[in-house]
Enzyme design. Structure first.
Site, PDB file in Angstrom:
ATOM      1  N   HIS A 254       0.841  -1.105  -0.410  1.00 54.61           N
ATOM      2  CA  HIS A 254       0.029  -0.098  -0.518  1.00 54.61           C
ATOM      3  C   HIS A 254       0.865   1.244  -0.080  1.00 54.61           C
ATOM      4  O   HIS A 254       0.648   2.030  -1.006  1.00 54.61           O
ATOM      5  CB  HIS A 254      -1.022  -0.324   0.975  1.00 54.61           C
ATOM      6  N   GLU A 255       1.654   1.773   0.905  1.00 55.03           N
ATOM      7  CA  GLU A 255       2.787   3.123   1.066  1.00 55.03           C
ATOM      8  C   GLU A 255       3.563   2.494  -0.374  1.00 55.03           C
ATOM      9  O   GLU A 255       4.005   3.845  -0.644  1.00 55.03           O
ATOM     10  CB  GLU A 255       3.179   2.523   2.417  1.00 55.03           C
TER      11      GLU A 255
ATOM     12  N   HIS B  29       1.982   4.277  -3.110  1.00 56.11           N
ATOM     13  CA  HIS B  29       1.862   5.823  -3.118  1.00 56.11           C
ATOM     14  C   HIS B  29       3.572   6.111  -3.672  1.00 56.11           C
ATOM     15  O   HIS B  29       2.819   7.373  -4.169  1.00 56.11           O
ATOM     16  CB  HIS B  29       1.920   6.299  -1.837  1.00 56.11           C
TER      17      HIS B  29
END
Length: 208
Positions: A22-23, A26
């Site tokens: 997820h990170e 980003h």
């Protein structure tokens, strides 16, 4: 209460992967848009240690759910602030949904080729699939600091976005506690997660 070893064996690594991807997503998208901040802060990596939050990690060990450090980005590098901010904000949940679908594909492939569905690999894939779906939809809730709030902010007019941010941001933490404590998050995400997985298994079934 501490989770038993067997639960941690599957759930902790699955959640760790979901948080990391997820990170990382980003960071990747922001980097691709010309922002050097994720790379400069050491977040353009799949190394989970770079994304772990101390309190979030403790919560992961104690209750099987935690969180990671948000990736720092600098929107001043974006050519189109609103459109690019939406891309960066959705990248995290989008990566979670993609990974969940890949898990479905692998599970369906194992079933198609007659591989036992009760083994350790299947249990891990099951938890990895669930965590990614739920984590993806949870982050789309439009409450700061979740990704959903950033997406909503870029869809509103500038004045409406300012009013939304000033009105909701100061209470974001307490709103999240309320949403989670009352079970509202589960009631919202449950049908969405079920719909996503049903559609994913249908699509995977068409392939295999």
């Amino acid at each position: 209460m501490f989770l038993d070893f067997q639960t941690l064996l599957f759930r902790a690594p699955a959640l760790l992967i979901a948080l990391t991807i997820h990170e990382f997503a980003h960071a990747c998208v922001s980097d691709s848009l010309g922002d050097p901040t994720p790379a400069m802060t050491g977040r353009l990596t799949l190394n989970p240690l770079a994304h772990l939050d101390v309190i979030g990690t403790i919560a992961l060990i104690l209750v099987g759910f935690g969180w990671a450090k948000p990736v720092q980005v600098d929107p001043r590098y974006y050519k189109n602030y609103r459109a690019d901010m939406r891309k960066v904000a959705f990248a995290g949940p989008g990566a979670n949904f993609l990974l969940a679908f890949l898990c479905v594909l692998i599970l369906q492939a194992r079933l198609h080729f007659g591989i036992a569905q009760s083994g350790l690999a299947s249990q891990f894939l099951y938890w990895l699939m669930l965590y990614n779906v739920w984590f993806g939809f949870f982050n789309l809730i439009p409450i700061p600091p979740l990704d959903g709030s950033k997406i909503v902010g870029t869809l509103l007019s500038y004045r409406a976005a300012y009013l939304y941010d000033t009105a909701v941001s100061r209470y974001g933490f307490w709103l999240l506690i309320l949403v989670c404590y009352t079970g509202l998050a589960g009631r919202l995400i449950g049908p969405l997660a079920q719909g996503f997985l049903s559609l994913s298994f249908w699509a995977a079934g068409m392939i295999f």
